[in-house]
Design a protein around this motif. Sequence first.
Motif, PDB file in Angstrom:
ATOM      1  N   PHE A   8      16.764  39.491-100.652  1.00  0.00           N
ATOM      2  CA  PHE A   8      16.607  40.907-100.303  1.00  0.00           C
ATOM      3  C   PHE A   8      16.680  41.066 -98.792  1.00  0.00           C
ATOM      4  O   PHE A   8      16.422  40.130 -98.039  1.00  0.00           O
ATOM      5  CB  PHE A   8      15.288  41.483-100.846  1.00  0.00           C
ATOM      6  N   ASP A   9      17.058  42.277 -98.369  1.00  0.00           N
ATOM      7  CA  ASP A   9      17.183  42.511 -96.928  1.00  0.00           C
ATOM      8  C   ASP A   9      15.830  42.906 -96.349  1.00  0.00           C
ATOM      9  O   ASP A   9      14.799  42.859 -97.040  1.00  0.00           O
ATOM     10  CB  ASP A   9      18.280  43.541 -96.636  1.00  0.00           C
ATOM     11  N   GLY A  14      18.882  44.134 -91.238  1.00  0.00           N
ATOM     12  CA  GLY A  14      18.564  42.788 -90.763  1.00  0.00           C
ATOM     13  C   GLY A  14      19.775  41.890 -90.610  1.00  0.00           C
ATOM     14  O   GLY A  14      19.661  40.777 -90.106  1.00  0.00           O
ATOM     15  N   GLY A  15      20.961  42.348 -91.039  1.00  0.00           N
ATOM     16  CA  GLY A  15      22.151  41.533 -90.799  1.00  0.00           C
ATOM     17  C   GLY A  15      22.978  41.261 -92.041  1.00  0.00           C
ATOM     18  O   GLY A  15      22.685  41.754 -93.143  1.00  0.00           O
ATOM     19  N   ILE A  16      24.016  40.460 -91.860  1.00  0.00           N
ATOM     20  CA  ILE A  16      24.945  40.120 -92.934  1.00  0.00           C
ATOM     21  C   ILE A  16      24.528  38.809 -93.597  1.00  0.00           C
ATOM     22  O   ILE A  16      23.665  38.089 -93.088  1.00  0.00           O
ATOM     23  CB  ILE A  16      26.393  40.018 -92.407  1.00  0.00           C
ATOM     24  N   HIS A  17      25.187  38.488 -94.718  1.00  0.00           N
ATOM     25  CA  HIS A  17      24.749  37.357 -95.534  1.00  0.00           C
ATOM     26  C   HIS A  17      25.939  36.495 -95.961  1.00  0.00           C
ATOM     27  O   HIS A  17      26.605  36.801 -96.951  1.00  0.00           O
ATOM     28  CB  HIS A  17      24.007  37.857 -96.773  1.00  0.00           C
ATOM     29  N   ASN A  18      26.191  35.430 -95.215  1.00  0.00           N
ATOM     30  CA  ASN A  18      27.212  34.436 -95.598  1.00  0.00           C
ATOM     31  C   ASN A  18      28.590  35.059 -95.838  1.00  0.00           C
ATOM     32  O   ASN A  18      29.040  35.186 -96.982  1.00  0.00           O
ATOM     33  CB  ASN A  18      26.782  33.658 -96.849  1.00  0.00           C
ATOM     34  N   TRP A  19      29.250  35.439 -94.767  1.00  0.00           N
ATOM     35  CA  TRP A  19      30.629  35.919 -94.888  1.00  0.00           C
ATOM     36  C   TRP A  19      31.568  34.725 -94.979  1.00  0.00           C
ATOM     37  O   TRP A  19      31.461  33.774 -94.195  1.00  0.00           O
ATOM     38  CB  TRP A  19      31.006  36.769 -93.685  1.00  0.00           C
ATOM     39  N   LEU A  74      28.524  48.801 -93.607  1.00  0.00           N
ATOM     40  CA  LEU A  74      27.255  48.083 -93.696  1.00  0.00           C
ATOM     41  C   LEU A  74      26.128  49.066 -93.403  1.00  0.00           C
ATOM     42  O   LEU A  74      25.938  49.464 -92.245  1.00  0.00           O
ATOM     43  CB  LEU A  74      27.238  46.909 -92.708  1.00  0.00           C
ATOM     44  N   MET A  75      25.389  49.446 -94.442  1.00  0.00           N
ATOM     45  CA  MET A  75      24.464  50.565 -94.336  1.00  0.00           C
ATOM     46  C   MET A  75      23.000  50.170 -94.515  1.00  0.00           C
ATOM     47  O   MET A  75      22.628  49.611 -95.558  1.00  0.00           O
ATOM     48  CB  MET A  75      24.800  51.613 -95.406  1.00  0.00           C
ATOM     49  N   THR A  76      22.181  50.480 -93.536  1.00  0.00           N
ATOM     50  CA  THR A  76      20.739  50.512 -93.760  1.00  0.00           C
ATOM     51  C   THR A  76      20.419  51.817 -94.485  1.00  0.00           C
ATOM     52  O   THR A  76      21.266  52.714 -94.594  1.00  0.00           O
ATOM     53  CB  THR A  76      19.979  50.476 -92.445  1.00  0.00           C
ATOM     54  N   SER A  77      19.201  51.943 -94.973  1.00  0.00           N
ATOM     55  CA  SER A  77      18.814  53.181 -95.659  1.00  0.00           C
ATOM     56  C   SER A  77      18.880  54.372 -94.712  1.00  0.00           C
ATOM     57  O   SER A  77      19.313  55.467 -95.095  1.00  0.00           O
ATOM     58  CB  SER A  77      17.405  53.036 -96.242  1.00  0.00           C
ATOM     59  N   TYR A  78      18.464  54.165 -93.467  1.00  0.00           N
ATOM     60  CA  TYR A  78      18.474  55.263 -92.490  1.00  0.00           C
ATOM     61  C   TYR A  78      19.901  55.733 -92.225  1.00  0.00           C
ATOM     62  O   TYR A  78      20.211  56.924 -92.292  1.00  0.00           O
ATOM     63  CB  TYR A  78      17.817  54.796 -91.188  1.00  0.00           C
ATOM     64  N   ALA A  79      20.810  54.779 -91.942  1.00  0.00           N
ATOM     65  CA  ALA A  79      22.199  55.130 -91.674  1.00  0.00           C
ATOM     66  C   ALA A  79      22.843  55.778 -92.892  1.00  0.00           C
ATOM     67  O   ALA A  79      23.625  56.733 -92.771  1.00  0.00           O
ATOM     68  CB  ALA A  79      22.981  53.890 -91.255  1.00  0.00           C
TER      69      ALA A  79
END
Length: 447
Positions: A303-304, A343-348, A325-330
């Motif tokens: 989870f983020d 918090g960032g990306i996950h294994n591109w 790439l969206m946070t809830s706020y954005a």
Amino acid sequence: MDVKQQVAQQRSELEQAVARALELAGQQADAAEVAINKSTGISVSTHLCEVENVEFNSDGAMGITVYRGQRKGSASTSDLSEAAIAQTVAAALEIARHTSEDPFGGPGPAELMAKHIPDLDLFHPDEPEPDHAASIAIAAEQAALDADSRIKQSDGASYDSHYGIRVYGNTHGMLASYPSSRHSISCCVIAEGKNGDMERDYSYTVARRTSDLWTPEKVGRLAAERTVSRIDPQKLSTRNTPVMFASDIATGLFGHLVMGISGSNLYRKSTFLLDMLDEQIFPSWLNISERPHLLRGLASTPFDSEGLATHDREIIQDGVLQTYLMTSYAARKLGRQPTGHAGGIHNWQVSSTGEDFQAMLRKLDTGFLVTELMGQGVNIVTGDYSRGAAGFWVENGVIQYPVSEVTIAGNLKDMMANIVAVGTDTETRSQIQTGSILLESMKIAGE
């Protein structure tokens, strides 16, 4: 009690502390989020094969965020006693009274919270004695110093071993945690050229478990090889030429893509990739996949940082941008769904055209191989790119001599569209896994 048992007990205690903070906050706030990241470990650094520093780390704090209406307040504490938690909740509530209203704030959507927490095999703790940790760093440094007579000095070596626990909860009923570990060895040395000038370079290895690390001797040997290869560099005249980014440098190019498609830059309209969703921005053969649940992945997470579940996702498919790439706020700002990237990306994982490093050099034929970039000359708003660079001049697919003190320039949109090939020499020490990248042409400013 061994370290795994200690961490299991500590994890339970931290979850209880988060639950208590949420209970207190929920009595007076409309919504709340609580997070703890606790880290424990050792860092040992050496210089000329003698111990220079030994640091033991044990830190972490609870962050509490409350929402009252459309107002937000945050406070933190490293003291997890009942009284300290109550004081911190009260402080966050008080701060919320004085902040301005923001209709886009609040926890992420309840329906997107992580409900199942898979075991991603991230926790492989190691508690080395200081002498053992120092012996690893010394072995790396000694291997570098012994590798070549032109290695004249050392910038030191280090061994780091840390493990931690991440706990997140909110008033949607989300409360989850997981432990993880990270270990690394690094070494940096200095070589002297024929004219007395000094060159510096380094090598490192990082992994979730110590058995996946390179040997310290390999780290030292690679640091020496990289450093010696740089001595007696030449300069280049100004020209346009094909450019190849070594794989460990190529990750940064895709890092600019991360910035370009992040929600915070999109809602500010401060990105060169504004309104490019579903548009082709890379060659049609290029794909980028995100895999957050890779076992032992350096950027794996269930989870983020908002508690949203992470999912496999295609970022680029056939060269076309598939997602922002969206946070809830954005997401609220832009009327979209959050994507689990707080918090960032996950294994591109970047697809390859199938050539190994030597084949990539042959494809470059005559041009500039970049192995180091300097400066921050990247404008995410316009995509303009200009950075200091060092590396090697290549002719007929063969490295000829080292190069320093040049600037490479272009525009990120053009650079992304004009990628010719991606190698199989994948950089695995990064959250972005890519091979070396060959670009059709860039401007080199030299003598």
